[in-house]
Design a protein around this motif. Structure first.
Motif, short mmCIF file in Angstrom:
data_model
loop_
_atom_site.label_atom_id
_atom_site.label_comp_id
_atom_site.label_asym_id
_atom_site.label_seq_id
_atom_site.Cartn_x
_atom_site.Cartn_y
_atom_site.Cartn_z
N SER A 186 19.06 17.43 8.66
CA SER A 186 20.28 17.43 7.86
C SER A 186 21.47 17.14 8.77
O SER A 186 21.56 17.70 9.86
N VAL A 187 22.34 16.27 8.33
CA VAL A 187 23.59 16.00 9.06
C VAL A 187 24.74 16.07 8.06
O VAL A 187 24.54 15.87 6.86
N GLU A 188 25.92 16.38 8.57
CA GLU A 188 27.07 16.50 7.68
C GLU A 188 27.46 15.12 7.16
O GLU A 188 27.44 14.14 7.90
N THR A 189 27.80 15.04 5.89
CA THR A 189 28.25 13.77 5.34
C THR A 189 29.49 14.00 4.51
O THR A 189 29.72 15.10 4.00
N SER A 190 30.33 12.97 4.42
CA SER A 190 31.53 13.10 3.61
C SER A 190 31.42 12.18 2.40
O SER A 190 30.79 11.13 2.47
N TYR A 191 32.03 12.61 1.31
CA TYR A 191 31.97 11.81 0.09
C TYR A 191 33.03 10.72 0.14
O TYR A 191 34.23 10.99 0.24
N ILE A 192 32.59 9.48 0.09
CA ILE A 192 33.49 8.34 -0.05
C ILE A 192 32.96 7.57 -1.26
O ILE A 192 31.84 7.05 -1.22
N ALA A 193 33.72 7.56 -2.34
CA ALA A 193 33.24 6.97 -3.59
C ALA A 193 32.67 5.57 -3.35
O ALA A 193 33.25 4.76 -2.64
N GLY A 194 31.53 5.32 -3.94
CA GLY A 194 30.92 3.99 -3.84
C GLY A 194 30.13 3.76 -2.57
O GLY A 194 29.64 2.65 -2.34
N THR A 195 30.01 4.79 -1.72
CA THR A 195 29.16 4.66 -0.52
C THR A 195 28.10 5.77 -0.58
O THR A 195 28.24 6.73 -1.33
N PRO A 196 27.05 5.64 0.22
CA PRO A 196 25.98 6.63 0.17
C PRO A 196 26.48 8.04 0.52
O PRO A 196 27.34 8.20 1.39
N TYR A 197 25.94 9.01 -0.16
CA TYR A 197 26.28 10.41 0.02
C TYR A 197 24.96 11.14 0.23
O TYR A 197 24.39 11.70 -0.69
N VAL A 198 24.43 11.04 1.46
CA VAL A 198 23.07 11.49 1.71
C VAL A 198 23.05 12.65 2.71
O VAL A 198 22.64 13.76 2.38
N GLY A 199 23.48 12.41 3.94
CA GLY A 199 23.53 13.50 4.92
C GLY A 199 22.17 13.96 5.42
O GLY A 199 21.93 15.16 5.55
N ALA A 200 21.27 13.02 5.68
CA ALA A 200 19.98 13.40 6.25
C ALA A 200 19.40 12.21 7.01
O ALA A 200 19.50 11.07 6.55
N ASN A 201 18.85 12.50 8.18
CA ASN A 201 18.06 11.51 8.89
C ASN A 201 16.60 11.83 8.59
O ASN A 201 16.13 12.93 8.89
N VAL A 202 15.91 10.89 8.00
CA VAL A 202 14.54 11.13 7.54
C VAL A 202 13.61 10.09 8.15
O VAL A 202 14.00 8.93 8.35
N LYS A 203 12.41 10.52 8.43
CA LYS A 203 11.40 9.66 9.03
C LYS A 203 10.08 10.02 8.35
O LYS A 203 9.61 11.14 8.47
N MET A 204 9.52 9.09 7.60
CA MET A 204 8.29 9.40 6.85
C MET A 204 7.06 8.82 7.54
O MET A 204 7.17 7.87 8.30
N TYR A 205 5.93 9.38 7.21
CA TYR A 205 4.66 8.86 7.72
C TYR A 205 3.56 9.26 6.75
O TYR A 205 3.77 10.11 5.87
N PHE A 206 2.40 8.67 6.92
CA PHE A 206 1.29 8.97 6.04
C PHE A 206 0.85 10.43 6.21
O PHE A 206 0.92 10.97 7.30
N GLY A 207 0.37 11.00 5.12
CA GLY A 207 -0.01 12.40 5.13
C GLY A 207 -1.42 12.63 5.64
O GLY A 207 -2.04 11.74 6.24
#
Lengths: 198, 595
Positions: free
Chosen positions: B437-458
């Protein structure tokens, strides 16, 4: 007491003379702009998006790389790390991820839809682009747009390695910019001998 | 045209006796004026069974299936749409620029007309997960589509002329529309997308004849705007109270809190209720939105005429891992403990198959159908998902090995229910992830996510599975492992055959009982579309599927993403780095039939 003051005076004068004589040779202070243009002054630089032109080449330097050269930003580690910080703060990271892309195109590869020169990138950020890149005109001060543009170039290895960001304090998304094989930036900032294998 | 329909109906009646007994699911009420051989809504019927009573193609003869015709959509982005069949015509809507094609089934699929809504190109920049569209809908001579730039359009099915076009959202707020419209009693039900952009989710009902908005319900905010009134009687205590859509959020956060409606809507005509899910809360970083974040990541039962909510259940209160709750709600009537129950089956992103009472909203069982460690089950007394504290995201810390990953054990791609085998066929993922989780700020019309994610097969090292699930026994009957996530829909038929596609591009027919692969065909590009089957004017059963890889899972190919960045496409690229070695972009409709 007097002698003490005199001695201190002599040392001070001596130091000043030494600094005057040798200072410029050993150390050039980095010029920093402490009051950069406000947001309202965001204007695109004079550029063109392609080198293809009808007829003969125009006289004078290439507008993308010549003239007032903003490439200072990409040789400066502080500007690049500020650009890296702003790249997240302005939510660029939401679309372009850490350079690999997502909603927006990747920035770490060698495909540049709207030009790879720092002025092209500046213009892309300020003007926006028709297929989804928003226009940040009037939203980010020019100084910071240059910093972001410089950081974008570092993602593709287009900035000097000594200045490029190294490992961030976050989830390791990719190899740090500073570890990329350096590509000579357009405009000949580094002589070919410097990029050749040592 | 009328005669054609009559002929089709006559052919249906003339089918072997087996077809007569192969009645659809008890609630599989076909929409008005739709023949069984048609496919008028993306989910086939109101109950979302995606079951066809057609049985010409059987487990014995499916091996002879051959290509009948094909059609290039001219758009090389992720093709998630279900082809729609009505009036002897097939209607196919493409990803952005959302071109609607009408193909003449009496002429072997010849192009009859095309309608181009010309959505704003800038809309591509706010579409979270490729510029997909999940299909059109047909009702009473009209074809309805949603466009990426937030228009719902009604087009004359015969001429391709626009009847009405209304703007329902704003790309500058990050809104897009990607879902397939649902048509119930002359109302077109549509919702918005943009849970990664800090939008406020809604569902609207439009008059099918004029496009006039009949009602609009938000999924966050005060009760008056969520359309919660005296009729609202949720089963669980946690969902009762005044203005929970405001009080379960930090001040004002509900205004940018997500809860979009980009998935599936079911309708029970007997109870006169629609069922729709609500997507994840925004931002992904849960620490920026303490509280249960109602009414996101849940399911509403609403009155289709007024939009008034009847009950609500939340799959993931205070969602921690982007578990949108928009999957299909399969309405079936089954016997449980000797009693016939009106049920709602729901294979959900959290990793559980929920079996719910669709009258009350009570969860009767919730059983994992994939690898799950992000939660420890569902408390059937309180209805609450039991979180695993070890997998709880913390600001600035990388939490590793969270299963399922952000797209869930199963994303949007719908399952199918066969009333003959009483099995739910679930195309799904086998993905885990690292999350910071990372801090994110709301800017209308841009992504509002706040996470660095890395997926892989289970577990097992494969990316996807195709599972036949017995909801009564609460266990799988069989499972086929696939290299990549199974991002296509599926269709079950009375011929005992189930169809689905893989991201490498294999279109497969498997035995509904045993799971044995009976036939497979390599198509031009990876498959993330929804297969359908229909009866053409020549009286033959056909199977149609769009090929064209993309969507969130296939964005690495569709949008040329760079796999050196593990977090690209919100972390999905890391799991899909091999996909470009198996398939390329495409956009082609394939139609198969027996010789």
């Amino acid at each position: 007491m007097r002698a003490g003051i005199f001695a201190a005076f002599v040392i001070l004068v001596g130091a000043a003379v030494l600094l005057l004589v040798f200072g410029p040779i050993t150390y050039v202070r980095e010029a920093r702009e402490f009051r950069p243009d406000p947001v309202a002054a965001t204007a695109p630089p004079e550029i063109r998006m392609t080198d293809l032109q009808p007829g003969l080449p125009l006289p004078g330097p290439n507008p993308n790389t010549g003239g007032e050269n903003p490439s200072w930003y990409e040789r400066n580690a502080v500007a690049l790390s500020e650009g890296q910080r702003l790249f997240s703060a302005m939510n660029c990271v939401g679309c372009h991820s850490h350079g690999g892309g997502g909603m927006g195109p990747p920035l770490m590869d060698d495909k540049w839809i709207y030009g790879s020169d720092i002025k092209n990138i500046y213009a892309t950020i300020v003007e926006g682009r028709p297929n989804g890149m928003p226009s940040f005109r009037g939203k980010i001060p020019p100084e910071q747009v240059w910093q972001i543009a410089a950081y974008v170039r570092s993602m593709a290895g287009l900035t000097p390695k000594q200045a490029s960001p190294s490992r961030p304090d976050h989830l390791q998304a990719k190899a740090p910019e500073a570890s990329y094989p350096e590509q000579p930036p357009a405009g000949g900032l580094i002589p070919p001998s410097a990029t050749a294998p040592q | 045209m009328r005669i054609g329909l009559l002929v089709a109906a006559a052919l249906l009646l003339a089918m072997p006796a087996g077809a007569q007994t192969a009645t659809p699911a008890p609630n599989s009420v076909a929409p008005a004026n739709a023949a069984e051989g048609d496919w008028v809504l993306a989910p086939k019927d109101y109950a979302n069974t995606r079951f066809s009573a057609l049985d010409q193609i059987t487990r014995d003869n499916v091996k002879d299936l051959k290509l009948a015709w094909s059609f290039s959509t001219g758009v090389n982005r992720g093709q998630e749409a279900a082809p729609i069949v009505a009036e002897q015509t097939m209607f196919v809507v493409t990803p952005y620029p959302n071109i609607l094609y009408a193909l003449d089934l009496t002429q072997g699929g010849a192009l009859k007309w095309k309608y181009e809504p010309r959505p704003a190109p800038a809309a591509q920049g706010v579409a979270c997960c490729d510029v997909v569209n999940r299909g059109a809908a047909y009702d009473q001579g009209r074809v309805f589509i949603n466009t990426l730039d937030n228009h719902t359009v009604a087009v004359d099915a015969k001429t391709g002329k626009e009847i009405w076009k209304v703007k329902l959202g704003d790309i500058n707020q990050g809104e897009t529309m990607t879902m397939a419209p649902m048509v119930v009693n002359g109302l077109v039900l549509v919702g918005n997308s943009g849970g990664e952009m800090g939008v406020r989710g809604w569902i609207q009902a439009l008059d099918a004849a004029t496009g006039t908005v009949k009602w609009k319900a938000y999924n966050t905010g005060p009760d008056s705007e969520v359309l919660i009134g005296p009729e609202f009687t949720p089963f669980y205590e946690q969902d009762r109270g005044k203005d929970l859509g405001v009080t379960t959020w930090p001040p004002e956060a509900w205004k940018i809190g997500g809860g979009t409606v980009w998935g599936w809507i079911s309708y029970d005509p007997a109870l006169d209720l629609i069922y729709h899910g609500t997507a994840n809360p925004g931002p992904w970083n849960p620490e920026q939105r303490p509280g249960d974040n109602k009414w996101t990541a849940g399911i509403f039962a609403r009155d289709p005429q007024t939009g008034q909510a009847r009950w609500f259940y939340q799959w993931a209160p205070h969602d921690l891992h982007d578990y949108d709750g928009i999957n299909e709600n399969v309405l079936v009537d089954l016997e449980i403990d000797g009693q016939m129950r009106k049920l709602l089956l729901r294979p959900e992103r959290t990793g559980y198959v929920y079996v719910m009472d669709r009258i009350t909203g009570e969860v009767l069982s919730a059983t994992p159908f994939a690898a799950v460690n992000s939660s420890k089950g569902v408390d059937l007394k309180t209805g609450r998902l039991i979180e695993n504290e070890e997998k709880h995201p913390v600001l600035g810390k990388v939490i590793r090995d969270i299963c399922p990953a952000a797209p869930g054990a199963k994303d949007w791609n719908p399952s199918a229910w066969s009333p003959l085998t009483k099995l739910l066929y679930i195309p799904h993922n086998n993905l885990c992830m690292d999350w910071e989780s990372v801090e994110t700020s709301y800017i209308a019309g841009t992504p509002y996510v706040g996470a660095n994610v890395k997926m892989y097969f289970g577990p097992g090292g494969h990316g996807g599975e195709f599972t036949a699930w017995d909801p009564i026994a609460k266990k799988e009957r069989w499972t086929i492992r696939e290299r990549f996530p199974v991002w296509s829909g599926t269709v079950a038929t009375a011929g005992g055959v189930v169809f689905y596609g893989t991201m490498e591009g294999w279109f497969k027919a498997v035995d509904a009982e045993s799971g044995q692969v009976l036939w497979q065909q390599r198509l031009g590009s990876g498959i993330i579309g929804q297969p359908v089957t229909y009866l053409a004017p020549d009286g033959k059963q056909y199977v149609a599927i769009l090929s064209g890889v993309g969507g969130w899972a296939g964005a690495i190919v569709a949008a040329d993403l760079d796999a050196r960045d593990a977090t690209a496409a919100l972390g999905f690229v890391n799991a899909m780095s091999e996909l470009p070695n198996h398939t390329t972009k495409g956009g082609t409709l394939y139609v198969f039939a027996l010789p």
